[in-house]
Design an enzyme around this catalytic site. Structure first.
Site, PDB file in Angstrom:
ATOM      1  N   ALA A  53      11.663 -11.494   5.735  1.00 35.12           N
ATOM      2  CA  ALA A  53      11.661 -10.099   5.306  1.00 35.12           C
ATOM      3  C   ALA A  53      10.405  -9.858   4.470  1.00 35.12           C
ATOM      4  CB  ALA A  53      12.911  -9.804   4.486  1.00 35.12           C
ATOM      5  N   THR A  54       9.874  -8.653   4.571  1.00 34.66           N
ATOM      6  CA  THR A  54       8.562  -8.439   3.949  1.00 34.66           C
ATOM      7  C   THR A  54       8.576  -7.393   2.834  1.00 34.66           C
ATOM      8  OG1 THR A  54       8.049  -7.122   5.886  1.00 34.66           O
ATOM      9  CG2 THR A  54       7.166  -9.332   5.815  1.00 34.66           C
ATOM     10  N   THR A  55       7.952  -6.232   3.013  1.00 38.81           N
ATOM     11  CA  THR A  55       7.563  -5.429   1.858  1.00 38.81           C
ATOM     12  C   THR A  55       8.717  -4.652   1.207  1.00 38.81           C
ATOM     13  OG1 THR A  55       5.416  -5.148   2.906  1.00 38.81           O
ATOM     14  CG2 THR A  55       5.918  -3.728   1.040  1.00 38.81           C
TER      15      THR A  55
END
Length: 279
Positions: A53-55
């Site tokens: 999962a990123t931003t």
């Protein structure tokens, strides 16, 4: 679970003993193998073993704090999921977002939600905001072994401090590293691979005393900027109707905005960028 095999059918001692108000402490005694950081892992680096999962970003506004996250999860150069949830209400007055190994992050979030609910049930009062951040920091430290093998979980935590009498300063944000923390941030913060671009947008546009509508718009716009430069961050998906998750925390509680509320904001941001791609 330990004790379920008691031949007498009685609950083991740790179920009836007077323990601490921490559910994680109870689980450490009753079934330590269920804690994410206690599971044995094979040797070697495992950074490609799960989706990432990123931003995630968080920013304060005049009545509290907002947390928002994109919906993309990636495995290497592939999009593993387009509509993953990375931002969650932690309890009535706080929110938590995850970056890093997605499955462990979601598991840690659920355990954190139970931890806060368990404390309030045992003590009859909720933890302070700093107390909640410290509990989350302890859980991150418990995952350090997995983090050293590439399965890091790096959350961000934000909430409305109900113990302060000043509404304008009640929205607070805490960031962490893989060894715990926490570190209180001022104004805004971000985590994940696209956060450097999102924070650049926030740095130029954020100001103290933002109204709620402007803050939601700024959150969505900063995620758009992150998606514009970071392949692991997804932008608003107008074709599939997938929009960022936005949680607003005020004195009235933590609320996840409906897609019908976020859709017009995302559409406005995209329409503006068609004319002015640089924002």
């Amino acid at each position: 679970m330990v004790g379920a095999q008691d031949p007498g059918g009685r609950l083991p001692g740790h179920f009836t003993a007077v323990g601490s108000s921490s559910f994680v402490d109870f689980l450490s005694a009753a079934a330590p193998d269920l804690l994410p950081g206690r599971r044995p892992l094979p040797p070697g680096v495992m950074s490609d073993a799960g989706a990432h999962a990123t931003t995630i970003i968080a920013l304060t506004f005049e009545h509290g704090v907002i947390m928002a996250g994109d919906r993309r999860a990636t495995m290497g150069n592939l999009i593993a999921q387009r509509d993953i949830e990375k931002v969650f209400p932690a309890d009535g007055y706080s929110a938590v977002g995850i970056a890093g190994t997605a499955s462990l992050g979601i598991e840690m979030t659920r355990l954190f939600q139970v931890e806060l609910e368990h404390y309030e049930k045992i003590e009859g009062t909720p933890l302070t905001l700093e107390g909640k951040a410290n509990r989350l920091a302890a859980m991150i430290r418990g995952n350090l072994g997995a983090a050293m093998q590439g399965l890091a979980v790096v959350p961000i935590f934000a909430g409305f401090d109900i113990d302060t009498g000043d509404t304008a300063s009640a929205g607070r944000i805490f960031s962490f590293d893989v060894t715990g923390g926490p570190y209180e941030e001022q104004g805004y913060a971000g985590i994940g691979s696209g956060s450097v671009f999102a924070k650049s947008a926030l740095k130029k546009r954020w100001s103290a005393g933002l109204g709620r509508a402007d803050a939601v718009r700024l959150a969505v716009e900063s995620l758009y900027d992150a998606a514009d430069d970071d392949s692991a961050t997804g932008g608003p998906d107008m074709t599939r109707g997938i929009f960022p998750v936005v949680v607003v925390v005020t004195a009235d509680g933590a609320v996840r905005l409906d897609d019908d509320d976020v859709r017009p904001v995302a559409e406005a941001v995209v329409a503006e960028r068609l004319v002015n791609p640089g924002g």
